[in-house]
Enzyme design. Sequence first.
Site, PDB file in Angstrom:
ATOM      1  N   TYR A 175       0.795  -1.229   0.000  1.00 53.98           N
ATOM      2  CA  TYR A 175       0.000   0.000   0.000  1.00 53.98           C
ATOM      3  C   TYR A 175       0.831   1.284   0.000  1.00 53.98           C
ATOM      4  O   TYR A 175       0.332   2.354   0.343  1.00 53.98           O
ATOM      5  CB  TYR A 175      -1.010  -0.015   1.153  1.00 53.98           C
ATOM      6  CG  TYR A 175      -1.922  -1.224   1.068  1.00 53.98           C
ATOM      7  CD1 TYR A 175      -3.154  -1.156   0.415  1.00 53.98           C
ATOM      8  CD2 TYR A 175      -1.534  -2.458   1.595  1.00 53.98           C
ATOM      9  CE1 TYR A 175      -3.982  -2.262   0.313  1.00 53.98           C
ATOM     10  CE2 TYR A 175      -2.356  -3.573   1.492  1.00 53.98           C
ATOM     11  CZ  TYR A 175      -3.571  -3.474   0.845  1.00 53.98           C
ATOM     12  OH  TYR A 175      -4.378  -4.572   0.738  1.00 53.98           O
ATOM     13  N   ASP A 203       5.230  -7.968  -0.931  1.00 49.31           N
ATOM     14  CA  ASP A 203       3.953  -8.229  -1.616  1.00 49.31           C
ATOM     15  C   ASP A 203       4.172  -8.393  -3.120  1.00 49.31           C
ATOM     16  O   ASP A 203       5.315  -8.551  -3.591  1.00 49.31           O
ATOM     17  CB  ASP A 203       2.952  -7.110  -1.291  1.00 49.31           C
ATOM     18  CG  ASP A 203       1.505  -7.605  -1.224  1.00 49.31           C
ATOM     19  OD1 ASP A 203       0.882  -7.792  -2.282  1.00 49.31           O
ATOM     20  OD2 ASP A 203       1.006  -7.814  -0.101  1.00 49.31           O
ATOM     21  N   ASP A 204       3.099  -8.383  -3.860  1.00 51.66           N
ATOM     22  CA  ASP A 204       3.083  -8.501  -5.319  1.00 51.66           C
ATOM     23  C   ASP A 204       4.130  -7.582  -5.957  1.00 51.66           C
ATOM     24  O   ASP A 204       4.210  -6.400  -5.585  1.00 51.66           O
ATOM     25  CB  ASP A 204       1.665  -8.084  -5.767  1.00 51.66           C
ATOM     26  CG  ASP A 204       1.434  -8.237  -7.249  1.00 51.66           C
ATOM     27  OD1 ASP A 204       2.340  -8.709  -7.954  1.00 51.66           O
ATOM     28  OD2 ASP A 204       0.319  -7.882  -7.690  1.00 51.66           O
ATOM     29  N   ASP A 238      -2.825 -15.281  -1.750  1.00 51.42           N
ATOM     30  CA  ASP A 238      -3.844 -14.363  -2.243  1.00 51.42           C
ATOM     31  C   ASP A 238      -4.657 -14.977  -3.395  1.00 51.42           C
ATOM     32  O   ASP A 238      -4.234 -15.956  -4.012  1.00 51.42           O
ATOM     33  CB  ASP A 238      -3.130 -13.090  -2.711  1.00 51.42           C
ATOM     34  CG  ASP A 238      -4.026 -11.863  -2.642  1.00 51.42           C
ATOM     35  OD1 ASP A 238      -5.208 -12.004  -2.301  1.00 51.42           O
ATOM     36  OD2 ASP A 238      -3.524 -10.750  -2.928  1.00 51.42           O
ATOM     37  N   CYS A 275      -5.954 -14.777   1.824  1.00 51.10           N
ATOM     38  CA  CYS A 275      -6.511 -13.513   1.346  1.00 51.10           C
ATOM     39  C   CYS A 275      -7.316 -13.795   0.070  1.00 51.10           C
ATOM     40  O   CYS A 275      -6.971 -14.708  -0.696  1.00 51.10           O
ATOM     41  CB  CYS A 275      -5.355 -12.553   1.081  1.00 51.10           C
ATOM     42  SG  CYS A 275      -5.851 -10.884   0.660  1.00 51.10           S
ATOM     43  N   ARG A 281      -7.812 -12.588   5.842  1.00 47.05           N
ATOM     44  CA  ARG A 281      -8.242 -11.242   5.478  1.00 47.05           C
ATOM     45  C   ARG A 281      -9.750 -11.323   5.371  1.00 47.05           C
ATOM     46  O   ARG A 281     -10.269 -12.173   4.668  1.00 47.05           O
ATOM     47  CB  ARG A 281      -7.643 -10.892   4.131  1.00 47.05           C
ATOM     48  CG  ARG A 281      -6.683  -9.741   4.165  1.00 47.05           C
ATOM     49  CD  ARG A 281      -7.249  -8.418   4.477  1.00 47.05           C
ATOM     50  NE  ARG A 281      -7.733  -7.872   3.245  1.00 47.05           N
ATOM     51  CZ  ARG A 281      -6.940  -7.516   2.240  1.00 47.05           C
ATOM     52  NH1 ARG A 281      -5.640  -7.612   2.338  1.00 47.05           N
ATOM     53  NH2 ARG A 281      -7.464  -7.041   1.163  1.00 47.05           N
ATOM     54  N   ASP A 315      -9.570  -4.631   0.146  1.00 45.80           N
ATOM     55  CA  ASP A 315      -8.338  -3.900   0.404  1.00 45.80           C
ATOM     56  C   ASP A 315      -8.628  -2.533   1.004  1.00 45.80           C
ATOM     57  O   ASP A 315      -9.512  -1.810   0.542  1.00 45.80           O
ATOM     58  CB  ASP A 315      -7.558  -3.664  -0.894  1.00 45.80           C
ATOM     59  CG  ASP A 315      -6.934  -4.938  -1.413  1.00 45.80           C
ATOM     60  OD1 ASP A 315      -7.341  -6.023  -0.976  1.00 45.80           O
ATOM     61  OD2 ASP A 315      -6.044  -4.834  -2.271  1.00 45.80           O
TER      62      ASP A 315
HETATM   63  C1  9PG Z   1      -1.554  -7.503  -4.798  1.00 42.76           C
HETATM   64  C2  9PG Z   1      -2.774  -7.207  -3.980  1.00 42.76           C
HETATM   65  C3  9PG Z   1      -2.452  -7.062  -2.476  1.00 42.76           C
HETATM   66  C4  9PG Z   1      -3.742  -6.937  -1.698  1.00 42.76           C
HETATM   67  C5  9PG Z   1      -4.652  -8.103  -2.000  1.00 42.76           C
HETATM   68  C6  9PG Z   1      -4.913  -8.159  -3.496  1.00 42.76           C
HETATM   69  O1  9PG Z   1     -10.894  -7.067  -6.939  1.00 42.76           O
HETATM   70  N1  9PG Z   1      -9.769  -6.683  -7.323  1.00 42.76           N
HETATM   71  O2  9PG Z   1      -9.617  -6.197  -8.459  1.00 42.76           O
HETATM   72  C7  9PG Z   1      -8.693  -6.794  -6.461  1.00 42.76           C
HETATM   73  C8  9PG Z   1      -7.419  -6.587  -6.938  1.00 42.76           C
HETATM   74  C9  9PG Z   1      -6.361  -6.668  -6.059  1.00 42.76           C
HETATM   75  C10 9PG Z   1      -6.583  -6.952  -4.753  1.00 42.76           C
HETATM   76  C11 9PG Z   1      -7.843  -7.173  -4.278  1.00 42.76           C
HETATM   77  C12 9PG Z   1      -8.915  -7.092  -5.147  1.00 42.76           C
HETATM   78  O3  9PG Z   1      -5.543  -6.955  -3.870  1.00 42.76           O
HETATM   79  O4  9PG Z   1      -5.857  -8.030  -1.307  1.00 42.76           O
HETATM   80  O5  9PG Z   1      -3.479  -6.880  -0.312  1.00 42.76           O
HETATM   81  O6  9PG Z   1      -1.732  -8.185  -2.011  1.00 42.76           O
HETATM   82  O7  9PG Z   1      -3.688  -8.272  -4.200  1.00 42.76           O
HETATM   83  O8  9PG Z   1      -1.872  -7.586  -6.142  1.00 42.76           O
END
Ligand code: 9PG
Length: 488
Positions: A171, A200-201, A308, A348, A363, A367
């Site tokens: 973040y 993270d990613d 995730d 997650c 989780r 987010d």
């Molecule tokens: C990394 C992220 C972070 C984050 C996770 C997750 O619905 N969506 O489009 C969506 C995209 C990304 C996302 C959640 C929902 O975030 O929760 O903490 O790790 O992946 O890409």
Amino acid sequence: MEYRLVLPGLVVAARSETPPREVPGGVLVAGREVTLHHTFGLTRFYRHGWQSWSPTAWVELGTPPMPIEPPIRRVQAEDPVYAASPAHGGSGLGALEGRDGRVLLLGALGIGARVEADRQALRGFYEEGTGEWFVGYGEEETVFARYADLLREHLGWRSVGPPPRVWCSWYSYYQAISEEVLLRILNDLRGFPFDVFQIDDGWQLDVGDWAPNARFPSGMEAIARRIDAAGFLPGLWLAPFLVRPSSRLCRERPEWLLRNAQGQPVVAGFNWGGVTYALDVTHPDVSSWLVDLFRQVRGWGYRYLKLDFLYAGALPGVRHRVSAREVAYRNALAAVREAVPDAYILACGAPILASLGIADALRVGPDSAPFWGETDDRDDRSRPAALNALRTTLHRLWLLPLVHVDPDVVYFRSRDTQLTPRQRALLQDLALITGYKGTSDPPAWLDQAEREALRHFLQWTPRVRRLGRCRFELDDREEDFSEIVATL
Ligand code: 9PG
């Protein structure tokens, strides 16, 4: 068979396959399907979203459910099987506001169940097979606590010791992380009482190809050693059940993909600028690939794993081994658990009930984000936004006796944010309530006062008392979330 269920203060007519059995705080029934006829009319319904990000709140039965818009968002926002259903429903459990503020709860004790409600009935069903149900009526907190006790007995629990304090890279830097950036932050974090430093990613070659990219020239083991040496537990993000079409894995192992009845890969969502696919987690080669992957990650030194997009393992599709989709998911997660028995697993984007007893932490909301979100924008409550994260997390606090509850990160920075001090305080207070404390703020982004506030937050463990559905006391200070999260 029709039964009359006599609960303290309420009689409901129920259809179930076995006679009800009394347990503390309610009754147990068994069957594929259970229907409770109630007389509460158009009351409010507790809608429990399927996976971490799925909208969860008390909703008005008198207002039709609002499907997530646009439709392509649905597969990663909630259970796609029911995403367009005209009925109010939720995953695993459902509850209605009865008389005198009391609550009638119908909750599955197995996985793969759904509960729907209308003005006359609360109806639960297992998508496949059959299982047990808890029916309780009473004070909201007591009824949910009784259900949690029973889930503990049926699915297990893992929240041992206090939840971790985590620095997570997402973040602040999002995908723009590198070995260089992270080592600088690691150095700045010396002396801050974090337990985990989580990458993270952004480290991987591709989603599906879990090897370091060019921004991590020393490799993942080297950075894990540096994290260890700085006194933190090394943490790593992976989306093990998901693949991008561009990944080598996807191109070389097309037979590992989950497919629909027409033989097309099941679309698991849209992210990183394109579609994503799901792995068939029941395929024996996928299972052994997963075990090897996690042994490797553990071998690099990572002992905190943020797994995730896990819902991908439970999407509807044609599987190698025929099993209910949430059972397939649970078995795969259990295999990962076994491959890395001493790792801390944060699930997650994960189906909630199907992860209980296996993941150390869940989780439980969308987010968090450095912006608030719109109160009147009801299109998609699963999107990243501080308000969405608060709303869904607040409605899942009943899970606290079963698993560590991750409300997602909070913010201390006043730069690179649209959050007001009050909005930042709401996020911080919710994290103090669940005890799971995360942030992505690099110390270099904080001024002196903000650093002190972060330090105090990490060190403070207030005594938390629940005063109402959304009202709490932290030591002697009251926090009230009622206004902002009243309903969906
Ligand atoms: C990394 C992220 C972070 C984050 C996770 C997750 O619905 N969506 O489009 C969506 C995209 C990304 C996302 C959640 C929902 O975030 O929760 O903490 O790790 O992946 O890409």
